[in-house]
Design an enzyme around this catalytic site. Structure first.
Site, PDB file in Angstrom:
ATOM      1  N   GLU A   1      26.037  33.519   5.883  1.00  0.00           N
ATOM      2  CA  GLU A   1      27.182  33.297   6.754  1.00  0.00           C
ATOM      3  C   GLU A   1      26.772  33.891   8.096  1.00  0.00           C
ATOM      4  O   GLU A   1      26.403  35.066   8.148  1.00  0.00           O
ATOM      5  CB  GLU A   1      28.337  34.135   6.186  1.00  0.00           C
ATOM      6  CG  GLU A   1      29.628  33.427   6.048  1.00  0.00           C
ATOM      7  CD  GLU A   1      30.671  34.361   5.446  1.00  0.00           C
ATOM      8  OE1 GLU A   1      30.430  34.899   4.343  1.00  0.00           O
ATOM      9  OE2 GLU A   1      31.698  34.534   6.102  1.00  0.00           O
TER      10      GLU A   1
ATOM     11  N   ARG B   1      22.945  42.591  -6.842  1.00  0.00           N
ATOM     12  CA  ARG B   1      22.685  42.895  -5.430  1.00  0.00           C
ATOM     13  C   ARG B   1      21.726  44.069  -5.309  1.00  0.00           C
ATOM     14  O   ARG B   1      21.719  44.968  -6.147  1.00  0.00           O
ATOM     15  CB  ARG B   1      23.981  43.304  -4.731  1.00  0.00           C
ATOM     16  CG  ARG B   1      24.944  42.196  -4.452  1.00  0.00           C
ATOM     17  CD  ARG B   1      26.217  42.763  -3.858  1.00  0.00           C
ATOM     18  NE  ARG B   1      26.129  42.901  -2.414  1.00  0.00           N
ATOM     19  CZ  ARG B   1      26.444  41.919  -1.563  1.00  0.00           C
ATOM     20  NH1 ARG B   1      26.859  40.761  -2.011  1.00  0.00           N
ATOM     21  NH2 ARG B   1      26.355  42.115  -0.266  1.00  0.00           N
TER      22      ARG B   1
ATOM     23  N   LYS C   1      27.602  43.659   5.966  1.00  0.00           N
ATOM     24  CA  LYS C   1      27.585  43.274   7.379  1.00  0.00           C
ATOM     25  C   LYS C   1      28.783  43.845   8.121  1.00  0.00           C
ATOM     26  O   LYS C   1      28.681  44.228   9.277  1.00  0.00           O
ATOM     27  CB  LYS C   1      27.556  41.742   7.507  1.00  0.00           C
ATOM     28  CG  LYS C   1      26.172  41.169   7.312  1.00  0.00           C
ATOM     29  CD  LYS C   1      26.184  39.669   7.453  1.00  0.00           C
ATOM     30  CE  LYS C   1      26.694  39.010   6.199  1.00  0.00           C
ATOM     31  NZ  LYS C   1      26.588  37.552   6.208  1.00  0.00           N
TER      32      LYS C   1
HETATM   33  P1  ATP Z   1      27.638  41.064   3.301  1.00  0.00           P
HETATM   34  O1  ATP Z   1      28.393  41.749   2.224  1.00  0.00           O
HETATM   35  O2  ATP Z   1      26.610  41.922   3.939  1.00  0.00           O
HETATM   36  O3  ATP Z   1      28.500  40.370   4.293  1.00  0.00           O
HETATM   37  P2  ATP Z   1      27.259  38.553   2.103  1.00  0.00           P
HETATM   38  O4  ATP Z   1      26.940  38.354   0.690  1.00  0.00           O
HETATM   39  O5  ATP Z   1      28.643  38.247   2.530  1.00  0.00           O
HETATM   40  O6  ATP Z   1      26.800  39.987   2.527  1.00  0.00           O
HETATM   41  P3  ATP Z   1      25.987  36.217   3.063  1.00  0.00           P
HETATM   42  O7  ATP Z   1      25.590  35.880   4.444  1.00  0.00           O
HETATM   43  O8  ATP Z   1      27.075  35.454   2.442  1.00  0.00           O
HETATM   44  O9  ATP Z   1      26.315  37.765   3.066  1.00  0.00           O
HETATM   45  O10 ATP Z   1      24.714  36.258   2.140  1.00  0.00           O
HETATM   46  C1  ATP Z   1      23.729  35.255   2.045  1.00  0.00           C
HETATM   47  C2  ATP Z   1      23.041  35.422   0.733  1.00  0.00           C
HETATM   48  O11 ATP Z   1      22.467  36.716   0.633  1.00  0.00           O
HETATM   49  C3  ATP Z   1      24.019  35.270  -0.423  1.00  0.00           C
HETATM   50  O12 ATP Z   1      23.457  34.407  -1.384  1.00  0.00           O
HETATM   51  C4  ATP Z   1      24.164  36.671  -0.938  1.00  0.00           C
HETATM   52  O13 ATP Z   1      24.401  36.677  -2.324  1.00  0.00           O
HETATM   53  C5  ATP Z   1      22.823  37.311  -0.585  1.00  0.00           C
HETATM   54  N1  ATP Z   1      22.957  38.762  -0.432  1.00  0.00           N
HETATM   55  C6  ATP Z   1      23.784  39.416   0.400  1.00  0.00           C
HETATM   56  N2  ATP Z   1      23.679  40.752   0.230  1.00  0.00           N
HETATM   57  C7  ATP Z   1      22.755  40.947  -0.740  1.00  0.00           C
HETATM   58  C8  ATP Z   1      22.213  42.102  -1.393  1.00  0.00           C
HETATM   59  N3  ATP Z   1      22.592  43.340  -1.059  1.00  0.00           N
HETATM   60  N4  ATP Z   1      21.284  41.927  -2.357  1.00  0.00           N
HETATM   61  C9  ATP Z   1      20.874  40.682  -2.682  1.00  0.00           C
HETATM   62  N5  ATP Z   1      21.352  39.559  -2.121  1.00  0.00           N
HETATM   63  C10 ATP Z   1      22.285  39.674  -1.164  1.00  0.00           C
HETATM   64 MG    MG Z   2      29.407  36.271   2.037  1.00  0.00          MG
END
Ligand code: ATP
Ligand code: MG
Length: 553
Positions: free
Chosen positions: A33, A259, A269
Site C-alpha cells: 500500500e 510477520r 508504517k
Molecule cells: P504496515 O503494518 O507496516 O502498514 P502492511 O502490512 O499494512 O504493513 P502493506 O503495504 O500492506 O503493509 O504490505 C505489503 C506486503 O508486505 C503485505 O503482503 C504484507 O503482508 C507484507 N508485510 C508487511 N509487514 C510485514 C512484516 N513485518 N513481515 C513480513 N511481511 C510483511
Molecule cells: Mg496493509
C-alpha cells in the site's frame, strides 16, 4: 542471483503445485500500500515473493494496492520502487496498480447486486457496528438487506454519480450475519469517499475496500500463489467467497506466513510515520529507521539484508527475531567486502620529535587484509599525527594495551613509537604527546626485543582530512518498544545519534564515493553518506560497531 531457493513450507507448496501440474508457472506479487516507506518486514515479504518466483523460473509482479487514496502519495510510490530495485529484484513487466482495476471491480460489484449477492446499506457506522455482533455473539441482519435488485442497482449507480454524502451509504456483500467468522458478516465492498486519487484523479467518489479488491486483483493478474502475512488468514474465506461468486477466470490461492518482528524495532508504517512527523528522526530515510531507505543510508547492503531474510526462514510462527541476527549479517558482509581505513574520532596530537619536519613516507598498504583484488592504498606518514585521545594515558596498568608514557605501541600499518612527554595547557589538559619512532620497525618487531603492547590507528595531521562522522546506534533502548501497551515514544534511545564534527581520516577515504562502505580499523563499519558526503566535506555514517555491545554489555 546466487541465493539458494528459500527452503521453507512455501517452497514445498510451489514444488508440489509445479510437479502435479496444478500450475504451469509460478506467479507471485508484492502488493504494498503506498502509504509509507518499505521497512525490514517488507524486505522479508519481497524476498519471499520475488525469491519464490526467481527460484522456480516464475514471475513476480509489483502491484500497488492503492485503494486508500487519502493516505497514499506519489512520493511513496517512487520510494518503494527505488527500494525494491536497490534490494536487487526486478518485477515482471510494468508496475501494476489496483486502481487500474477500479472499473472492473465496479462491474463486479454490479454483478453481485444483480445476482442478489450485494446490497446498499444505509446504517451509520455506529449502527453497523452494533448489528455486526461480536466474536461470541451472532450479528443481526441490516434492515436494508432485502432491498430489491432494482433498488440496489439504482442506489449503486447514484452512489457512483456522487449523489450521496460520505458515510451515508455503503455497498455490502450479502453473506451471513451469523457466520462465526466476522469477516463473512456482510462485509463492506464500497465506501463513499469524495477524495481525489493519485492515479485516477476525480474519476471516482467511492472506493473498494481492501478486502473486496485484493483477491480479485490477484485473479485478474493470474497470480498463482498469493502470499501474505498471518493476519489475513481469517480473510481467506471471504476472498474465496468472492472468487466463487464472481465470473473471474484466475484462481489465486492464498498462503500465510508469520510477520517478521525484529527486536528493538518497530515495523508499522503508521508508527514509523509518527517518528517522522514528530521529528524524532530526520525523515523516512534517517539511518536509524528500519526502513529500506534508512538501512541503505546507514550502510546496510542489499546482500546482507537478503542474507538475513534467508537466514531467519519463513514459517507460520509470529515470533520475535533477535535484531542481532540482522546486525550479524551486516558485519559479516562488510567484514568480507569493505575496504579498510583509519579514522580518529577524538584527535590527540602526537609529535614524533625524531622525525624530520619535511619528511614524508608514503606507505602502501593493503585495502583489505585478505582481499588482494581490492588493491592497496597510500598512507602518508609524517612528523605530526593524530591518535585517538582514548588510546593514550600518562599512566596505566598492564591491561591497557595502548600508548602510555615511557611505553611503546605500534601505529597500525606503520612504525612502533614510544611516548616521552605530555604537553599540557594552562588548565592541565593534555594538548599533545611527544614521542619518537623506533627505527626499523616498519613491518618488523623492534630489534631490541622490547615489543609494543598494542596497535592503534592514526592519521597524519598534515596530510589527513577532516570529516564529519555520525555515530548511530539503535533507535530504541527497549527490546519490544511497541508491544502491548508500550508507548514506543518512551523508549527512544537518547544516544542513538552522536555527531563528531572534527574527526580525522586518512586521505584516501575522502575520495570515497557516496554509499561506499568501509571498516574504520578498531572503530567499526562506516559508509560515505549518500547525500552529504563529498571529497571536500567528507561525511560518514556509522553502520555498526565491530562487536555487539548490546547483548554482552
Ligand atoms: P504496515 O503494518 O507496516 O502498514 P502492511 O502490512 O499494512 O504493513 P502493506 O503495504 O500492506 O503493509 O504490505 C505489503 C506486503 O508486505 C503485505 O503482503 C504484507 O503482508 C507484507 N508485510 C508487511 N509487514 C510485514 C512484516 N513485518 N513481515 C513480513 N511481511 C510483511
Ligand atoms: Mg496493509
Amino acid at each position: 542471483m546466487e541465493d539458494s531457493p528459500a527452503s521453507n513450507f512455501l517452497q514445498n507448496i510451489v514444488s508440489e503445485d509445479l510437479a502435479s501440474g496444478r500450475v504451469a508457472e509460478v506467479v507471485t506479487r508484492f502488493p504494498p500500500e503506498p502509504n509509507g516507506y518499505l521497512h525490514i518486514g517488507h524486505a522479508k515479504s519481497i524476498s519471499v515473493n520475488f525469491g519464490l518466483a526467481e527460484a522456480n523460473g516464475g514471475r513476480c509482479h509489483l502491484r500497488f494496492d492503492d485503494t486508500n487514496p487519502e493516505k497514499e502519495s506519489q512520493e511513496y510510490i517512487d520510494a518503494i520502487q527505488a527500494d525494491i530495485r536497490w534490494l536487487g529484484y526486478t518485477w515482471d513487466g510494468e508496475v501494476r496498480y489496483a486502481s487500474a482495476y477500479f472499473q472492473q471491480l465496479y462491474d463486479w460489484a454490479v454483478y453481485l447486486v444483480e445476482q442478489g449477492n450485494a446490497y446498499i446499506c444505509d446504517l451509520s457506522p455506529e449502527e453497523a457496528r452494533e448489528y455486526r455482533g461480536t466474536l461470541t455473539e451472532s450479528g443481526r441482519n441490516s434492515p436494508h438487506r432485502d432491498r430489491s435488485v432494482e433498488e440496489n442497482l439504482d442506489l449503486l449507480a447514484r452512489m457512483k454519480a456522487g449523489e450521496f454524502d460520505e458515510g451515508a451509504r455503503v455497498l455490502r456483500a450479502k453473506i451471513d450475519m451469523s457466520a462465526p467468522n466476522v469477516n463473512l458478516r456482510d462485509p463492506i465492498l464500497y465506501r463513499i469517499r469524495k477524495v481525489s486519487h493519485h492515479q485516477t484523479g476525480t474519476d471516482w467518489v467511492m472506493y473498494p475496500t481492501y478486502d473486496f479488491a485484493h483477491g480479485q486483483e490477484d485473479a485478474i493478474e493470474g497470480i498463482t500463489h498469493s502470499i501474505c502475512t498471518l493476519e489475513f488468514e481469517d480473510h481467506r474465506p471471504l476472498y474465496d467467497w468472492f472468487l466463487e461468486h464472481l465470473p473471474v477466470t484466475g484462481r489465486p490461492r492464498q498462503y500465510e506466513f508469520g510477520r517478521l518482528n525484529p527486536s528493538y524495532t518497530i515495523t508499522s508504517k503508521r508508527k514509523l510515520k509518527q517518528l517522522v512527523d514528530d521529528g524524532v528522526v530526520g525523515g523516512w530515510d534517517d539511518p536509524r529507521m528500519p526502513t529500506v531507505a534508512g538501512m541503505r543510508r546507514r550502510g546496510y547492503t542489499p546482500a546482507a539484508i537478503r542474507k538475513f531474510c534467508d537466514m531467519i526462514g519463513t514459517t507460520r510462527g509470529d515470533g520475535v527475531v533477535d535484531v542481532a541476527m540482522l546486525e550479524f549479517a551486516i558485519r559479516e558482509d562488510l567484514n568480507d567486502n569493505a575496504v579498510r581505513g583509519m579514522c580518529v574520532l577524538n584527535p590527540l596530537k602526537v609529535v614524533l620529535t625524531d622525525y624530520p619536519q619535511d619528511k614524508l613516507e608514503e606507505l602502501s598498504v593493503a585495502a583489505h587484509p585478505n582481499r588482494d583484488d581490492l588493491g592497496s592504498r597510500v598512507l602518508p606518514f609524517t612528523r605530526e599525527l593524530f591518535i585517538d585521545a582514548d588510546d593514550f594515558r600518562a599512566e596505566a596498568n598492564k591491561k591497557y594495551k595502548r600508548l602510555v608514557l615511557g611505553k611503546r605501541v605500534r601505529l597500525r600499518n606503520a612504525y612502533v613509537i614510544e611516548a616521552d612527554e605530555v604537553i599540557v595547557d594552562d588548565e592541565g589538559n593534555i594538548t599533545a604527546v611527544h614521542a619518537h619512532t623506533i627505527p626499523g620497525t616498519l613491518g618488523e618487531n623492534p630489534a631490541d626485543g622490547i615489543k609494543p603492547k598494542g596497535v592503534i590507528q592514526w592519521v597524519s595531521a598534515s596530510h589527513g582530512k577532516r570529516a564529519e562522522v555520525r555515530l548511530y546506534d539503535r533507535l530504541f533502548n527497549h527490546e519490544a518498544p511497541d508491544k502491548g501497551d508500550n508507548a514506543f515514544m518512551d523508549y527512544i534511545n537518547p544516544d542513538s545519534l552522536n555527531v563528531v564534527h572534527a574527526a580525522w581520516i586518512e586521505p584516501s577515504l575522502a575520495a570515497a564515493v557516496a554509499e561506499q562502505g568501509f571498516q574504520f580499523e578498531r572503530e567499526g563499519y562506516f559508509v560515505a553518506d549518500r547525500y552529504d558526503h563529498s571529497p571536500d566535506k567528507p561525511v560518514f555514517n556509522r553502520t555498526i560497531g565491530l562487536r555487539d555491545t548490546w547483548n554482552n554489555g
